[in-house]
Design an enzyme around this catalytic site. Structure first.
Site, PDB file in Angstrom:
ATOM      1  N   HIS A  30       7.079  -7.961  -1.584  1.00 38.18           N
ATOM      2  CA  HIS A  30       8.407  -7.419  -1.302  1.00 38.18           C
ATOM      3  C   HIS A  30       8.691  -7.568   0.189  1.00 38.18           C
ATOM      4  O   HIS A  30       7.845  -8.078   0.936  1.00 38.18           O
ATOM      5  CB  HIS A  30       8.554  -5.983  -1.815  1.00 38.18           C
ATOM      6  CG  HIS A  30       7.584  -4.982  -1.242  1.00 38.18           C
ATOM      7  ND1 HIS A  30       7.480  -4.729   0.109  1.00 38.18           N
ATOM      8  CD2 HIS A  30       6.678  -4.166  -1.843  1.00 38.18           C
ATOM      9  CE1 HIS A  30       6.573  -3.792   0.317  1.00 38.18           C
ATOM     10  NE2 HIS A  30       6.046  -3.439  -0.854  1.00 38.18           N
TER      11      HIS A  30
ATOM     12  N   CYS B 214      -7.521   8.579  -3.914  1.00 43.99           N
ATOM     13  CA  CYS B 214      -6.254   7.989  -4.381  1.00 43.99           C
ATOM     14  C   CYS B 214      -6.525   6.524  -4.671  1.00 43.99           C
ATOM     15  O   CYS B 214      -6.876   5.758  -3.758  1.00 43.99           O
ATOM     16  CB  CYS B 214      -5.146   8.125  -3.335  1.00 43.99           C
ATOM     17  SG  CYS B 214      -3.703   7.131  -3.790  1.00 43.99           S
TER      18      CYS B 214
ATOM     19  N   CYS C  31      -4.226   3.983  -2.758  1.00 41.02           N
ATOM     20  CA  CYS C  31      -4.627   3.739  -1.361  1.00 41.02           C
ATOM     21  C   CYS C  31      -6.032   3.163  -1.319  1.00 41.02           C
ATOM     22  O   CYS C  31      -6.441   2.644  -0.281  1.00 41.02           O
ATOM     23  CB  CYS C  31      -4.675   5.026  -0.551  1.00 41.02           C
ATOM     24  SG  CYS C  31      -3.120   5.797  -0.219  1.00 41.02           S
TER      25      CYS C  31
ATOM     26  N   CYS D 115      -1.455  12.546  -3.333  1.00 41.53           N
ATOM     27  CA  CYS D 115      -1.699  11.660  -2.202  1.00 41.53           C
ATOM     28  C   CYS D 115      -0.475  11.691  -1.276  1.00 41.53           C
ATOM     29  O   CYS D 115       0.660  11.591  -1.753  1.00 41.53           O
ATOM     30  CB  CYS D 115      -1.920  10.237  -2.734  1.00 41.53           C
ATOM     31  SG  CYS D 115      -1.583   8.978  -1.506  1.00 41.53           S
TER      32      CYS D 115
ATOM     33  N   LYS E 154       9.796   4.802   1.697  1.00 42.02           N
ATOM     34  CA  LYS E 154       8.950   3.618   1.698  1.00 42.02           C
ATOM     35  C   LYS E 154       9.099   2.921   0.344  1.00 42.02           C
ATOM     36  O   LYS E 154       9.193   3.585  -0.686  1.00 42.02           O
ATOM     37  CB  LYS E 154       7.494   4.019   1.912  1.00 42.02           C
ATOM     38  CG  LYS E 154       6.561   2.819   2.035  1.00 42.02           C
ATOM     39  CD  LYS E 154       5.169   3.219   2.481  1.00 42.02           C
ATOM     40  CE  LYS E 154       4.349   2.003   2.839  1.00 42.02           C
ATOM     41  NZ  LYS E 154       3.458   1.517   1.800  1.00 42.02           N
TER      42      LYS E 154
ATOM     43  N   LYS F   7       6.279   0.573  -6.006  1.00 37.33           N
ATOM     44  CA  LYS F   7       6.506   0.256  -7.414  1.00 37.33           C
ATOM     45  C   LYS F   7       7.027   1.471  -8.149  1.00 37.33           C
ATOM     46  O   LYS F   7       7.941   1.391  -8.945  1.00 37.33           O
ATOM     47  CB  LYS F   7       5.174  -0.188  -8.033  1.00 37.33           C
ATOM     48  CG  LYS F   7       5.207  -1.620  -8.428  1.00 37.33           C
ATOM     49  CD  LYS F   7       4.134  -2.104  -9.353  1.00 37.33           C
ATOM     50  CE  LYS F   7       2.746  -1.582  -9.175  1.00 37.33           C
ATOM     51  NZ  LYS F   7       1.737  -2.546  -9.627  1.00 37.33           N
TER      52      LYS F   7
HETATM   53  N1  MSP Z   1      -4.972  -4.598   1.012  1.00 42.67           N
HETATM   54  C1  MSP Z   1      -4.673  -3.661   2.039  1.00 42.67           C
HETATM   55  C2  MSP Z   1      -4.865  -4.284   3.409  1.00 42.67           C
HETATM   56  C3  MSP Z   1      -6.224  -4.801   3.689  1.00 42.67           C
HETATM   57  S1  MSP Z   1      -6.302  -5.586   5.249  1.00 42.67           S
HETATM   58  C4  MSP Z   1      -7.921  -5.825   5.524  1.00 42.67           C
HETATM   59  C5  MSP Z   1      -3.241  -3.179   1.888  1.00 42.67           C
HETATM   60  N2  MSP Z   1      -2.403  -3.987   1.237  1.00 42.67           N
HETATM   61  S2  MSP Z   1      -0.856  -3.670   0.938  1.00 42.67           S
HETATM   62  O1  MSP Z   1      -0.396  -4.831   0.232  1.00 42.67           O
HETATM   63  O2  MSP Z   1      -0.693  -2.419   0.309  1.00 42.67           O
HETATM   64  O3  MSP Z   1      -0.125  -3.544   2.296  1.00 42.67           O
HETATM   65  C6  MSP Z   1      -0.389  -4.378   3.346  1.00 42.67           C
HETATM   66  C7  MSP Z   1       0.634  -4.317   4.426  1.00 42.67           C
HETATM   67  O4  MSP Z   1       1.930  -4.638   3.954  1.00 42.67           O
HETATM   68  C8  MSP Z   1       0.879  -3.012   5.166  1.00 42.67           C
HETATM   69  O5  MSP Z   1      -0.022  -2.614   6.107  1.00 42.67           O
HETATM   70  C9  MSP Z   1       2.114  -3.409   5.897  1.00 42.67           C
HETATM   71  O6  MSP Z   1       1.743  -4.262   6.934  1.00 42.67           O
HETATM   72  C10 MSP Z   1       2.873  -4.158   4.840  1.00 42.67           C
HETATM   73  N3  MSP Z   1       3.794  -3.288   4.144  1.00 42.67           N
HETATM   74  C11 MSP Z   1       3.743  -2.848   2.855  1.00 42.67           C
HETATM   75  N4  MSP Z   1       4.817  -2.075   2.613  1.00 42.67           N
HETATM   76  C12 MSP Z   1       5.580  -2.004   3.713  1.00 42.67           C
HETATM   77  C13 MSP Z   1       6.808  -1.434   4.046  1.00 42.67           C
HETATM   78  N5  MSP Z   1       7.518  -0.730   3.215  1.00 42.67           N
HETATM   79  N6  MSP Z   1       7.269  -1.656   5.306  1.00 42.67           N
HETATM   80  C14 MSP Z   1       6.594  -2.417   6.210  1.00 42.67           C
HETATM   81  N7  MSP Z   1       5.452  -2.946   5.930  1.00 42.67           N
HETATM   82  C15 MSP Z   1       4.899  -2.738   4.715  1.00 42.67           C
HETATM   83  O7  MSP Z   1      -2.907  -2.127   2.409  1.00 42.67           O
END
Ligand code: MSP
Length: 506
Positions: free
Chosen positions: A18, A126, A129, A144, A295, A298
């Site tokens: 996304h 969680c 997370c 969470c 934020k 899903k």
């Molecule tokens: N898999 C872990 C990261 C492991 S790194 C060794 C994870 N993945 S994630 O897909 O949930 O999210 C990764 C990153 O996506 C977040 O840290 C952020 O950089 C970005 N974002 C996810 N949702 C976001 C927003 N709503 N806004 C901005 N960034 C976001 O966490």
């Protein structure tokens, strides 16, 4: 040649991409393209995080094997990054053997260092997370704080990493590397967390199979965060290619969202220290993109796919919006209306009109070629100033200020047109002055194409071509290429269709 290694987080394959994921990835790409313009040897890494309970459960829920699920969703990320013209140098997947083997060697190092011990974990987890929480961190006593869903009570035999031993070493490290975590507010948050006292954390699981087995006790798989963080090292040759690893490590920038700061700024450097590897040089934690003040997730059904916005605004329009609209650091609200307004004002009007007017006049008044004269008027200082401002803002990863400086130059050039009125000079037969004024304006277009190339690579390349310049902006080398006067006289100019057609609200 200086080297520059930059990473994005690796994304969970339980979610399709996304605009929040795209936000971090576009920022990484802009930075990578900018450093390449300076001639750096750049390595830009992204990828997918494919192990853990979350993935195992998502596969079960879909009635497919985990490998099938991760193959499918990982590809969706690649497709999204291809769509957005992301120039990553490598895309790592944690299910690949090139990651698994080095990750095992790394875990073994921590174990051999005496920093991993067996214990029993009892706590609140969680799954979304993939993290434990203390009871006092929960929302309403049971949810969470990120996902607002109930945590699970877990009791399990786990291996623990002795994080508590690293408090002093981490504080020392940050005292001697005060810029290692940016922006500053995030650094303070990290220091506060460390000073509050660090607890050992569990680094293995016995309750699931979908993970990397611990080399000394294969009944356990590595905790997904330990496995995931290590991608940054396995991708550059840890264990498999020591020379390559020595070239790229330590990483220059980890880019991440604020939600995963603790993992990157506390757990990760401590584990690296234990293994005798230097911590990251720096990391930048940005805020969340909010939709309707929340934020994206899903469960909230408020996710926006990059492809939907690209269909409306194009790849460059998408990239530009997220880099220019708000500062990279604090949270920011996304709205379609604001995106439309910014597209029309910055891209269709300011950028598009400038390119259109200048090229049209130069083709009509200067015989279709770049004139040999220049006024070297006020735009010269404006261009030098914009480049200097942009360069210092890019050092701080303040993309909005960096491109703000370029757009100020665009506005100055549009104002110069109004002021000098080349059409009136042409009508009055002052051919020499027309050539001088347009010479300056064409030169501004060249500097704009160059500086804007990291964020709007397609429009910049097209403008470059219409200015009669060979190759692409990417072939130019900063800082020399930004110096005033680089546009060769005699190049064939082309008018062309609007680079960013105006869009009406539907
Ligand atoms: N898999 C872990 C990261 C492991 S790194 C060794 C994870 N993945 S994630 O897909 O949930 O999210 C990764 C990153 O996506 C977040 O840290 C952020 O950089 C970005 N974002 C996810 N949702 C976001 C927003 N709503 N806004 C901005 N960034 C976001 O966490």
């Amino acid at each position: 040649m200086p080297r520059f290694y930059v990473t994005t987080p690796i994304y969970y394959v339980t979610d399709v991409p996304h605009i929040g994921h795209a936000y971090t990835t576009v920022a990484g790409d802009v930075l990578a393209r900018w450093r390449r313009l300076w001639g750096d040897d750049v390595f830009f890494l992204t990828g997918t995080d494919e192990h853990g309970l979350k993935v195992q459960r998502a596969a079960e829920a879909k009635g497919v094997g985990p490998q099938e699920l991760v193959d499918e969703i990982s590809q969706r990320y690649r497709d999204a990054w291809d769509l957005l013209d992301i120039t990553y140098d490598d895309f790592i997947r944690t299910t690949e053997e090139r990651h698994r083997l080095p990750a095992q060697a790394f875990m073994q190092r921590l174990y051999d260092a005496g920093d991993i011990e067996l214990g029993t974990y009892e706590g609140l987890y969680c799954v979304s997370c993939e993290a434990y929480y203390n009871a006092d961190e929960l929302e309403g006593g049971e949810n969470c704080p990120v996902h607002l869903r109930p945590v699970e009570h877990v009791t399990e035999e786990n291996y623990f990493f002795k994080l508590s031993r690293y408090e002093d070493r981490l504080l020392e490290w940050y005292a001697s590397h005060p810029d290692a975590v940016r922006p500053e507010t995030r650094m303070n948050e990290v220091l506060g967390f460390i000073r509050g006292g660090l607890q050992d954390f569990s680094v293995s699981r016995t309750s699931l199979k979908w993970g990397i087995p611990l080399p000394w006790d294969p009944g356990h798989v590595a905790y997904v965060w330990v496995d995931a963080l290590f991608n940054y090292c396995s991708a550059v040759g840890y264990e498999t290619d020591p020379e390559r690893f020595a070239h790229w490590w330590p990483v220059d920038f980890h880019l991440l969202g604020k939600d995963i700061l603790r993992f990157h700024a506390v757990y990760w450097p401590a584990m690296l220290m234990s293994a005798g590897i230097e911590p990251p040089r720096s990391m930048f934690a940005h805020g969340w993109l909010l939709v309707g003040g929340e934020k994206m997730s899903k469960t909230r059904l408020n996710q926006i796919s990059p492809a939907d916005l690209v269909a409306d605004f194009g790849v460059d329009g998408f990239r530009y919006h997220f880099m220019a609209d708000q500062r990279f650091g604090p949270d920011g609200d996304f709205s379609y209306e604001a995106m439309l307004a910014r597209y029309n004002s910055d891209l269709a009007n300011n950028f598009g009109n400038l390119a259109n007017r200048v090229l049209n006049m130069a083709v009509n008044y200067c015989g279709g070629v770049v004139p040999g004269e220049r006024a070297d008027g006020p735009l010269r200082d404006a261009a030098d100033g914009a480049f200097a401002l942009m360069s210092s803002a890019m050092e701080r990863l303040d993309f909005a200020a960096a491109f703000g400086a370029v757009w100020d130059l665009i506005r100055a050039a549009n104002a110069y047109i109004e002021d000098r009125q080349p059409w009136a000079l042409h009508k009055a037969g002052d051919t020499a002055e027309v050539a001088r004024v347009l010479g300056d304006l064409l030169e501004v277009l060249r500097v704009v194409a160059l500086c804007a190339a990291p964020v709007i690579p397609n429009a910049a390349a097209e403008l470059w071509r219409r200015l009669g310049l060979p190759g692409r902006p990417e072939d130019a080398r900063l800082p020399g290429a930004a110096a005033w006067g680089g546009l060769p006289a005699g190049g064939a100019l082309e008018k062309g269709a609007p680079l960013f057609p105006r869009k009406e609200a539907e």
